[in-house]
Design an enzyme around this catalytic site. Structure first.
Site, PDB file in Angstrom:
ATOM      1  N   PHE A 150       0.615  -0.990  -0.239  1.00  0.00           N
ATOM      2  CA  PHE A 150       0.243   0.121  -0.085  1.00  0.00           C
ATOM      3  C   PHE A 150       0.386   1.541  -0.346  1.00  0.00           C
ATOM      4  CE2 PHE A 150       1.031  -0.492   4.709  1.00  0.00           C
ATOM      5  CZ  PHE A 150       1.554   1.117   5.216  1.00  0.00           C
ATOM      6  N   SER A 227       4.904  -6.813   3.404  1.00  0.00           N
ATOM      7  CA  SER A 227       5.421  -7.686   5.401  1.00  0.00           C
ATOM      8  C   SER A 227       6.538  -8.648   4.884  1.00  0.00           C
ATOM      9  CB  SER A 227       4.307  -7.739   5.991  1.00  0.00           C
ATOM     10  OG  SER A 227       3.691  -8.365   5.190  1.00  0.00           O
ATOM     11  N   CYS A 282       9.680   1.458   3.786  1.00  0.00           N
ATOM     12  CA  CYS A 282      10.801   0.507   3.887  1.00  0.00           C
ATOM     13  C   CYS A 282      12.268   0.877   3.794  1.00  0.00           C
ATOM     14  CB  CYS A 282      10.652  -0.874   2.614  1.00  0.00           C
ATOM     15  SG  CYS A 282      11.043  -0.321   1.019  1.00  0.00           S
ATOM     16  N   GLU A 376       9.739  -4.058  13.241  1.00  0.00           N
ATOM     17  CA  GLU A 376       9.059  -2.708  12.282  1.00  0.00           C
ATOM     18  C   GLU A 376       7.547  -2.143  12.813  1.00  0.00           C
ATOM     19  OE1 GLU A 376       7.622  -4.128   8.233  1.00  0.00           O
ATOM     20  OE2 GLU A 376       8.900  -2.043   7.543  1.00  0.00           O
TER      21      GLU A 376
END
Ligand code: NAD
Length: 485
Positions: A150, A227, A282, A376
């Protein structure tokens, strides 16, 4: 609703599905529902694969110099529509206009790289024996799929689609069900640029569609960005069907700050890295290992962070659930004894009270075993871990299971070199908080941030999107021969 129903794109047309399952698309800016997206059936995927298969057979016969002409035209269309495309990202993803525009600019750069591919895949030829010539050609893999997250509704789809298609594949995109609208515009613009029907398709869906893609016998390669948990599932499942797979996962990027770092530059770089795109990158800085006496630099980081205002120069996070998760991480760290220097919890934006905002957050005296140091968070939060030496800082960095990026802030070349050599990450920054390699360099992490060989963009991606054909030729029987002839 503000936008029409989000449809699949098959055989060059927006297509309805027989599925009755729809998901609502919310704008994180104010929580309003702006569209609905279909969760496609396996029949939809079958149709897309059949169309892609037929189109790919013709597309691979088009010389690459002609194939890339589509991308020369497509680049112009991206440039022409930059504001509209950026506004759409703002609305469906919640980032600021500047961040959304940077995403389209990056999509343009990725398109330019694809235009240059004919210069990079010219192949090789050598007379390997008297009168005998060996040559290597790059051939497309076939029908390939790209599953995307996303956080970059346009840039990440462009990581794969430009190179895969320019290299002769037909690509099926599975957009994130959370931000599926940008891909609709991509499909229209590719068609307008002259891409033949079937070479690019969209099949919308969620977990079920991802699993169907991994299992489908007509799909030859799968790329995934998302992920780590899902990257592992996709890698394992698609590989079990003997597909080529490249799966990029999550991250926990460590910045090592040394006492001699330039305070102003470090302050602004760290604040920008951890809060850009609301920390949903990321490549975002997530843990900062402060070596020795660095209080003066931490002060600058806090000063710069306080200038970042939700709703002004800081966008929203993707959902109410994400906001809650991020705030819980902060509260838990506080309860465990960490000190919140800048607190972004409970952020409100006037006129957008239902938006999902979290302000920049700086947490000091974090212990390596705390969740904020290990996991994370994917929000505008930086966890500062104090360390006594560079060796100790590197051990902390090495100990994290991810390996997307790491960076060092220092004015010493020797110390920077130590980090370049010893950090366990695929992308390293020296005095750079978001060390994204620009084209032609490739993008990809190490460890639990990437599964599969090679990288997803740049020159390295050529290996993923092509297979090599090795041809040995002899024409003249009269030519003098030796044992290899
Ligand atoms: P996600 O893993 O939840 O979703 C990614 C894709 O997988 C989506 O298309 C989704 O529909 C699908 N999916 C979700 N759950 C699934 C399941 N259980 N089984 C099969 N498919 C499933 O990721 P996200 O929340 O969309 O994106 C954020 C994550 O992506 C972060 O972890 C971030 O670090 C990572 N990311 C990594 C990179 C990189 O280059 N390494 C780049 C961007 C984002």
């Amino acid at each position: 609703m503000k936008y029409p129903d989000v449809k699949n794109f098959i055989q060059g047309e927006f297509a309805t599905s027989d599925s009755q399952r729809f998901l609502k698309v919310e704008s994180p800016l104010d929580g309003s529902v702006i569209a609905q997206v279909v969760m496609s059936s396996s029949e939809d995927l079958n149709k897309a694969v059949l169309s892609a298969k037929a189109a790919q057979k013709n597309w691979e016969k088009v010389p690459i110099k002609e194939r890339v002409q589509v991308f020369f035209r497509y680049k112009q269309l991206l440039k022409k529509n930059v504001d509209a495309l950026s506004n759409l990202i703002v609305e469906e993803n919640g980032k600021t206009f500047g961040e959304a525009k940077a995403e389209i600019e990056k999509a343009i750069e990725l398109t330019e790289f694809a235009c240059a591919l004919p210069q990079l895949v010219a192949g090789e030829v050598l007379e390997v024996s008297k009168g005998v010539e060996c040559r290597i050609e790059h051939w497309p893999v076939g029908v390939v799929a790209s599953i995307v997250p996303f956080n970059f509704p346009s840039m990440v789809p462009h990581w794969t689609l430009c190179n895969a298609i320019a290299l002769g594949n037909a690509l099926i995109m599975k957009p994130s069900e959370v931000v599926p609208i940008s891909c609709q515009r991509i499909a229209s613009l590719l068609k307008e640029a002259g891409l033949p029907d079937g070479v690019f398709s969209i099949v919308n869906g969620d977990k079920e569609m991802v699993e169907a893609i991994c299992d489908h016998p007509g799909i030859d390669a799968v790329s995934f960005v998302g992920s780590t948990k899902v990257a592992k599932l996709v890698y394992t499942r698609a590989s079990s069907h003997f597909k080529r797979v490249l799966a990029l996962g999550g991250a926990k990027n460590h910045l090592i700050v040394l006492p001699d770092a330039h305070p102003e530059m470090t302050g602004s770089n760290v604040a920008a890295s951890m809060s850009g795109c609301a920390g949903q990158r990321c490549m975002a800085a997530s843990a900062l290992v402060a070596v020795g006496q660095t209080d003066h630099i931490i002060e600058k980081i806090c000063e710069e962070s306080r200038k970042i205002i939700p709703g002004k120069n800081l966008g929203a996070v993707i959902s109410a659930q994400a906001k809650k998760r991020i705030e819980q991480y902060i509260t838990e760290a506080e309860q465990q004894g960490a000190k919140i220097l800048v607190d972004g919890r409970g952020a409100k934006v006037e006129g957008k009270e239902n938006g999902y905002y979290v302000g920049p957050t700086v947490i000091d005296f974090v212990k390596p075993e705390m969740a904020v140091a290990r996991e994370e968070i994917f929000g505008p939060v930086i966890s500062i871990i104090r360390s006594r030496s560079l060796e100790e800082a590197l051990a902390i960095e090495n100990n994290n299971p991810y390996g997307n990026a790491a960076a060092v802030f220092t004015q010493s070349g020797g110390l920077a070199r130590q980090v370049m050599e010893n950090a366990s990450a695929g992308m390293i920054g020296v005095n750079i908080g978001v060390p994204v390699p620009r084209e032609p360099f490739s993008f990809g992490g190490w460890n639990e941030s990437k599964f599969g060989t090679g990288d997803i963009t740049g020159k390295s991606s050529i290996e993923f999107w092509t297979k090599l054909k090795k041809i040995t030729v002899k024409w003249n029987p009269e030519s003098r021969t030796n044992w290899m002839s």
